[in-house]
Design a protein around this motif. Structure first.
Motif, PDB file in Angstrom:
ATOM      1  N   LEU A  25       9.293 -22.280  -8.336  1.00 47.39           N
ATOM      2  CA  LEU A  25      10.064 -22.873  -9.222  1.00 47.39           C
ATOM      3  C   LEU A  25      11.690 -22.884  -8.723  1.00 47.39           C
ATOM      4  CD1 LEU A  25       9.398 -20.384 -12.479  1.00 47.39           C
ATOM      5  CD2 LEU A  25       8.899 -22.916 -12.317  1.00 47.39           C
ATOM      6  N   TYR A  34      11.249 -27.678 -13.281  1.00 47.32           N
ATOM      7  CA  TYR A  34      10.704 -26.393 -13.776  1.00 47.32           C
ATOM      8  C   TYR A  34      11.880 -25.372 -13.599  1.00 47.32           C
ATOM      9  CZ  TYR A  34       5.694 -27.875 -13.894  1.00 47.32           C
ATOM     10  OH  TYR A  34       4.585 -28.533 -14.165  1.00 47.32           O
ATOM     11  N   ILE A  39      11.801 -30.282 -17.911  1.00 46.97           N
ATOM     12  CA  ILE A  39      11.005 -30.725 -17.141  1.00 46.97           C
ATOM     13  C   ILE A  39      10.572 -32.546 -17.105  1.00 46.97           C
ATOM     14  CG2 ILE A  39       8.409 -30.923 -16.307  1.00 46.97           C
ATOM     15  CD1 ILE A  39       8.251 -27.869 -17.124  1.00 46.97           C
ATOM     16  N   VAL A  44       6.284 -34.936 -12.866  1.00 43.21           N
ATOM     17  CA  VAL A  44       5.397 -33.797 -12.717  1.00 43.21           C
ATOM     18  C   VAL A  44       3.910 -34.449 -12.437  1.00 43.21           C
ATOM     19  CG1 VAL A  44       3.893 -31.873 -13.525  1.00 43.21           C
ATOM     20  CG2 VAL A  44       6.512 -32.043 -14.054  1.00 43.21           C
ATOM     21  N   HIS A 136      -0.035 -29.114 -21.336  1.00 43.78           N
ATOM     22  CA  HIS A 136       1.012 -28.248 -20.747  1.00 43.78           C
ATOM     23  C   HIS A 136       1.589 -27.499 -22.254  1.00 43.78           C
ATOM     24  CE1 HIS A 136       4.071 -26.659 -18.334  1.00 43.78           C
ATOM     25  NE2 HIS A 136       4.888 -27.151 -19.187  1.00 43.78           N
TER      26      HIS A 136
END
Length: 221
Positions: A25, A34, A39, A44, A136
């Motif tokens: 992280l 992250y 985010i 991502v 997610h």
């Protein structure tokens, strides 16, 4: 090796999975947002498409391996507590196994998310981002975004261990603080801060519990 002592390595594995999670992280995944609560889904998805193996390995460690080791630890602590406080032992075992199942489910969903977003990003990047957002959110709901189940279990085990003296008092005291911080992750303004406190504190609690179980000292009757 007795069941209780087997819980020692299991606890140390749990600590190691948390350490791996924090390291990634704060290093490789930091540019994606992250660990900051900010985010970037598009970033991502693009990163995942190029590093699918890394993401699957990460999820498998922080979720799947953690859940399996956690299940062993839950049963080991149940075996230790049941000698002196059977009712607490049964209660904490139920809560602990629920937590392990949630974490395992989060890991399975996280890995499927990697596979599906990689597949979809090749033809429709926007759809891949939308899919990642949904899956997610499910992942976070199960085991990554709040620590209710984990907080209740660590708090319950630590309170039971304090009264029964089956873990060192400093470890039990730390567990009470860690468990309480886990419960506070349900509050949006405190979620990120208390989540970090829970994670870092849990590392120390797992380590302390692991070494205590490895020593195998018998609880008082």
């Amino acid at each position: 090796m007795t069941l209780i002592r087997i819980g020692g390595p299991a606890a140390l594995i749990c600590a190691a999975t948390y350490i791996v999670g924090f390291v990634l992280l704060l290093s490789v995944l930091a540019p994606l947002g992250y660990g900051t609560g900010q985010i970037d889904p598009a970033a991502v998805v693009a990163f995942t498409a190029e590093n699918a193996g890394l993401m699957i390995a990460w999820h498998s460690i922080i979720y799947v391996l953690n859940a399996l080791a956690l299940a062993v630890l839950v049963v080991a602590l149940h075996a230790r507590l049941t000698i002196v406080t059977p009712a607490w032992a049964e209660t904490t075992r139920a809560i602990g196994l629920i937590w392990a199942a949630l974490v395992l489910g989060a890991g399975m969903i996280a890995n499927v998310t990697v596979e599906e977003t990689v597949r979809l990003s090749a033809t429709d990047p926007e759809a891949a981002v939308a899919l990642w957002r949904v899956l997610h959110a499910v992942e976070l709901g199960l085991g990554g975004g709040n620590e209710i189940a984990g907080g209740v279990w660590i708090l319950g085990v630590s309170l039971a261990a304090w009264g029964a003296r089956v873990l060192p008092r400093p470890v039990s005291g730390l567990g009470v603080l860690v468990g309480a911080s886990g419960l506070l992750t349900v509050l949006p303004p405190l979620g990120d801060a208390t989540g970090a406190i829970f994670g870092l504190g849990a590392i120390l609690w797992f380590l302390g519990t692991g070494f205590a179980l490895l020593r195998g000292s018998n609880p008082p009757h």
